[in-house]
Motif scaffolding. Structure first.
Motif, PDB file in Angstrom:
ATOM      1  N   ALA A  26      -1.807 -27.792   8.865  1.00 51.03           N
ATOM      2  CA  ALA A  26      -2.083 -27.742  10.302  1.00 51.03           C
ATOM      3  C   ALA A  26      -0.823 -27.901  11.136  1.00 51.03           C
ATOM      4  O   ALA A  26      -0.835 -27.598  12.323  1.00 51.03           O
ATOM      5  CB  ALA A  26      -3.092 -28.824  10.669  1.00 51.03           C
ATOM      6  N   GLU A  27       0.273 -28.336  10.538  1.00 48.07           N
ATOM      7  CA  GLU A  27       1.513 -28.556  11.274  1.00 48.07           C
ATOM      8  C   GLU A  27       2.000 -27.299  11.976  1.00 48.07           C
ATOM      9  O   GLU A  27       2.659 -27.365  12.998  1.00 48.07           O
ATOM     10  CB  GLU A  27       2.584 -29.071  10.321  1.00 48.07           C
ATOM     11  N   LYS A  28       1.683 -26.150  11.456  1.00 48.85           N
ATOM     12  CA  LYS A  28       2.135 -24.893  12.055  1.00 48.85           C
ATOM     13  C   LYS A  28       1.610 -24.725  13.474  1.00 48.85           C
ATOM     14  O   LYS A  28       2.178 -23.980  14.255  1.00 48.85           O
ATOM     15  CB  LYS A  28       1.696 -23.711  11.192  1.00 48.85           C
ATOM     16  N   ASN A  29       0.531 -25.422  13.824  1.00 53.72           N
ATOM     17  CA  ASN A  29      -0.058 -25.305  15.151  1.00 53.72           C
ATOM     18  C   ASN A  29       0.454 -26.362  16.123  1.00 53.72           C
ATOM     19  O   ASN A  29       0.026 -26.391  17.264  1.00 53.72           O
ATOM     20  CB  ASN A  29      -1.583 -25.390  15.055  1.00 53.72           C
ATOM     21  N   LEU A  30       1.357 -27.231  15.687  1.00 54.94           N
ATOM     22  CA  LEU A  30       1.858 -28.304  16.533  1.00 54.94           C
ATOM     23  C   LEU A  30       3.236 -27.962  17.087  1.00 54.94           C
ATOM     24  O   LEU A  30       4.047 -27.345  16.400  1.00 54.94           O
ATOM     25  CB  LEU A  30       1.964 -29.605  15.729  1.00 54.94           C
ATOM     26  N   ASN A  31       3.493 -28.400  18.316  1.00 55.27           N
ATOM     27  CA  ASN A  31       4.841 -28.236  18.854  1.00 55.27           C
ATOM     28  C   ASN A  31       5.704 -29.422  18.421  1.00 55.27           C
ATOM     29  O   ASN A  31       5.210 -30.370  17.804  1.00 55.27           O
ATOM     30  CB  ASN A  31       4.808 -28.052  20.379  1.00 55.27           C
TER      31      ASN A  31
ATOM     32  N   GLU B  54       4.517 -32.914  19.494  1.00 57.30           N
ATOM     33  CA  GLU B  54       3.308 -33.335  18.777  1.00 57.30           C
ATOM     34  C   GLU B  54       3.627 -33.772  17.352  1.00 57.30           C
ATOM     35  O   GLU B  54       3.050 -34.748  16.852  1.00 57.30           O
ATOM     36  CB  GLU B  54       2.276 -32.202  18.763  1.00 57.30           C
TER      37      GLU B  54
END
Length: 75
Positions: free
Chosen positions: A12-17, A20
């Motif tokens: 899910a890290e790919k969706n965090l800036n 975040e």
């Protein structure tokens, strides 16, 4: 077997800036009882997390692969 939240949420890290990711990592660090860091390759991020762990009085274990050919940075 109980998996760490870091393992479960790594995809899910790919969706965090960046902000975040920093906030999440600092929360994990504050909840940790001990920090284990792989330090064979120099990394400012890992260095920052180690320094923060020390500030929080967390035990820190740094692992280094001598066979990597990298020079150690701590003497």
């Amino acid at each position: 077997m109980k998996y760490s939240t870091h393992f479960l949420f790594s995809i899910a890290e790919k969706n965090l800036n960046d902000a975040e990711i920093l906030e999440r990592d600092m929360q994990w660090l504050s909840q940790a009882h001990v920090v284990v860091a792989e330090v064979t390759q120099p990394s400012l991020g890992v260095g920052f997390e180690i320094a923060r762990a020390i500030t929080l009085n967390k035990p820190v274990l740094c692992l280094f692969r001598p066979s990597s050919g990298q020079r150690r940075m701590i003497y």
